[in-house]
Design an enzyme around this catalytic site. Structure first.
Site, PDB file in Angstrom:
ATOM      1  N   HIS A 140       0.836  -1.203   0.000  1.00 21.97           N
ATOM      2  CA  HIS A 140       0.000   0.000   0.000  1.00 21.97           C
ATOM      3  C   HIS A 140       0.870   1.253   0.000  1.00 21.97           C
ATOM      4  CE1 HIS A 140      -3.481   2.545   1.263  1.00 21.97           C
ATOM      5  NE2 HIS A 140      -2.523   3.224   1.877  1.00 21.97           N
ATOM      6  N   GLU A 141       1.861   1.298   0.895  1.00 23.82           N
ATOM      7  CA  GLU A 141       2.712   2.477   0.992  1.00 23.82           C
ATOM      8  C   GLU A 141       3.569   2.659  -0.259  1.00 23.82           C
ATOM      9  OE1 GLU A 141       2.145   4.581   3.264  1.00 23.82           O
ATOM     10  OE2 GLU A 141       0.797   3.252   4.364  1.00 23.82           O
ATOM     11  N   HIS A 144       1.649   4.365  -3.075  1.00 27.28           N
ATOM     12  CA  HIS A 144       1.573   5.827  -3.006  1.00 27.28           C
ATOM     13  C   HIS A 144       2.754   6.446  -3.750  1.00 27.28           C
ATOM     14  CE1 HIS A 144      -1.874   6.495  -0.473  1.00 27.28           C
ATOM     15  NE2 HIS A 144      -1.402   5.775   0.522  1.00 27.28           N
ATOM     16  N   GLU A 198      -6.020   6.878  -1.357  1.00 32.39           N
ATOM     17  CA  GLU A 198      -6.024   5.704  -0.491  1.00 32.39           C
ATOM     18  C   GLU A 198      -6.638   4.488  -1.188  1.00 32.39           C
ATOM     19  OE1 GLU A 198      -4.428   5.374   2.196  1.00 32.39           O
ATOM     20  OE2 GLU A 198      -3.904   7.465   2.496  1.00 32.39           O
TER      21      GLU A 198
END
Length: 210
Positions: A140-141, A144, A198
């Protein structure tokens, strides 16, 4: 009036020249057109400086990568995820990916532009993360950074500031008027973007993990 015309022209130029997608869609199909005006080099330079400062401070406090086993675990999972980033952008395979673990109770992990990762021990230890759960968070990070959400957010803020200047100039407002418009922009323009980011990171992160 001349100043107002210049501001409007600059805003229009930024809008028409700043729309593109930073990634390929991947299996999850993330292909939203992004508004980006801040240069990649500028963002990367800023991220590099910030990352050096954060890791240097952690090292000075003797909290950087203090647990070799845990650090190797985080780096091992990260390495496997990094090998898959080509699904979204081939150039990211050549990024100078950096992965560090900071001994801190904070429940957090993040990835700066250019692939600069920090994981705090608190998120692993307090949540008792399995490798799969840790991979989900890291994916997820990393997403980004792949999607360049930080640069997109900076571009949005830059455009918002131009819009505030235009509106304030047209209305003859002083600093108080600008502050009020800034607050309105925060809640009607900036926050919805964060939700979009997100969601994209969730979907991309799941693909990387898979």
């Amino acid at each position: 009036m001349k100043k107002l015309a210049l501001l409007i022209s600059f805003a229009a130029m930024m809008i028409f020249s700043g729309c593109a997608s930073t990634t390929q869609g991947g299996a999850v199909g993330i292909d939203r057109s992004q508004f980006i005006t801040v240069s990649e080099a500028e963002m990367d330079q800023s991220a590099a400086l910030a990352y050096r400062q954060i890791t240097a401070q952690a090292n000075a406090k003797h909290v950087l990568n203090t647990d070799k086993k845990l650090t190797d675990r985080v780096r091992g999972i990260s390495k496997r995820l990094i090998a898959q980033v080509g699904a979204f952008r081939k150039d990211a395979l050549k990024w100078n990916w950096q992965v560090n673990v900071i001994n801190d109770p904070t429940i957090n992990a993040w990835c700066m532009p250019g692939g600069r990762i920090v994981v705090y021990t608190g998120i692993i230890e307090k949540l008792k993360l399995t490798d799969a759960e840790l991979a989900a968070i890291l994916g997820h990070e990393m997403s980004h950074a792949l999607r360049e959400h930080s640069r997109e957010r900076a571009s949005t803020e830059q455009m918002k500031d131009v819009g505030i200047a235009v509106a304030s100039s047209a209305a003859g407002l002083g600093d108080l008027g600008s502050a009020a418009l800034n607050m309105a922009a925060q809640y009607t323009f900036t926050l919805p973007f964060s939700r979009t980011h997100e969601t994209e990171a969730d979907l991309m992160g799941v693909e990387l993990m898979a």
